[in-house]
Design a protein around this motif. Structure first.
Motif, short mmCIF file in Angstrom:
data_model
loop_
_atom_site.label_atom_id
_atom_site.label_comp_id
_atom_site.label_asym_id
_atom_site.label_seq_id
_atom_site.Cartn_x
_atom_site.Cartn_y
_atom_site.Cartn_z
N SER A 15 67.52 -41.77 -52.62
CA SER A 15 67.22 -40.49 -53.39
C SER A 15 66.57 -39.30 -52.25
CB SER A 15 65.38 -41.26 -53.44
OG SER A 15 64.62 -40.73 -53.98
N GLU A 16 66.41 -39.60 -50.69
CA GLU A 16 66.30 -38.86 -50.47
C GLU A 16 67.16 -37.20 -49.58
OE1 GLU A 16 63.80 -39.62 -46.74
OE2 GLU A 16 62.72 -40.56 -47.70
N GLN A 17 68.58 -37.70 -49.69
CA GLN A 17 69.98 -37.92 -49.38
C GLN A 17 70.39 -36.80 -50.58
OE1 GLN A 17 69.96 -36.52 -46.09
NE2 GLN A 17 68.56 -37.45 -45.33
N LEU A 18 70.88 -37.83 -51.19
CA LEU A 18 71.61 -36.89 -53.17
C LEU A 18 70.91 -36.74 -53.90
CD1 LEU A 18 73.67 -40.48 -53.16
CD2 LEU A 18 74.34 -38.28 -51.98
N GLU A 19 69.43 -36.59 -53.44
CA GLU A 19 68.64 -36.24 -54.40
C GLU A 19 68.64 -37.05 -56.07
OE1 GLU A 19 68.64 -31.58 -53.70
OE2 GLU A 19 68.23 -31.18 -52.01
N LEU A 20 68.86 -37.95 -55.74
CA LEU A 20 68.45 -38.81 -57.31
C LEU A 20 67.23 -39.50 -57.62
CD1 LEU A 20 71.89 -40.79 -56.21
CD2 LEU A 20 71.64 -38.94 -58.87
N SER A 21 67.19 -38.85 -58.91
CA SER A 21 65.66 -39.78 -59.26
C SER A 21 65.92 -41.21 -59.94
CB SER A 21 65.28 -38.70 -60.48
OG SER A 21 64.81 -37.50 -60.32
N LEU A 22 65.39 -42.23 -59.09
CA LEU A 22 65.63 -43.62 -58.95
C LEU A 22 64.19 -44.04 -59.38
CD1 LEU A 22 67.70 -43.69 -55.82
CD2 LEU A 22 69.01 -43.68 -57.99
N PRO A 23 63.76 -44.83 -59.95
CA PRO A 23 63.02 -45.65 -60.15
C PRO A 23 62.38 -46.12 -59.05
CG PRO A 23 64.56 -47.42 -60.85
CD PRO A 23 65.90 -46.12 -60.66
N ASP A 24 61.12 -47.04 -58.64
CA ASP A 24 60.43 -47.02 -57.55
C ASP A 24 60.81 -47.86 -56.80
OD1 ASP A 24 58.73 -45.66 -58.10
OD2 ASP A 24 57.43 -46.51 -59.16
N ILE A 25 62.02 -49.20 -57.55
CA ILE A 25 62.82 -50.21 -57.24
C ILE A 25 63.98 -49.97 -57.81
CG2 ILE A 25 62.65 -52.76 -56.55
CD1 ILE A 25 59.45 -52.71 -57.68
#
Length: 87
Positions: A15-25
């Motif tokens: 999420s932070e380093q690859l800047e992907l939009s991911l589900p919460d879990i």
């Protein structure tokens, strides 16, 4: 570190380093390419972050594409590199 903690750290890296939009879990059965929209360049970046965050070295000969199919396969790989039994 147990499997859930490793999955949580992986999610944070992606999420932070690859800047992907991911589900919460994210789940161990989530597929990197199909479910989480990771591409081949991101996998290479992910390896670097895995080495840094989990304090492991990923040998080139261990770069099997099967390792990067699912979240679970990466978690198992990280734990194997750390020499830990998976909880």
């Amino acid at each position: 570190m147990n499997k859930e903690q490793t999955v949580s750290q992986l999610r944070q890296i992606m999420s932070e380093q690859l800047e992907l939009s991911l589900p919460d879990i994210i789940k161990v059965e989530d597929r990197l390419y199909e479910d989480l929209n990771v591409d081949s360049i991101m996998v290479l970046q992910l390896v670097v972050y895995i080495e840094e965050v989990f304090n492991v070295t990923v040998p080139e000969e261990e770069m099997d594409p099967a390792v990067f199919l699912t979240v679970g396969s990466i978690v198992d790989f990280i734990h194997a590199l750390q020499g830990e039994h998976i909880v």
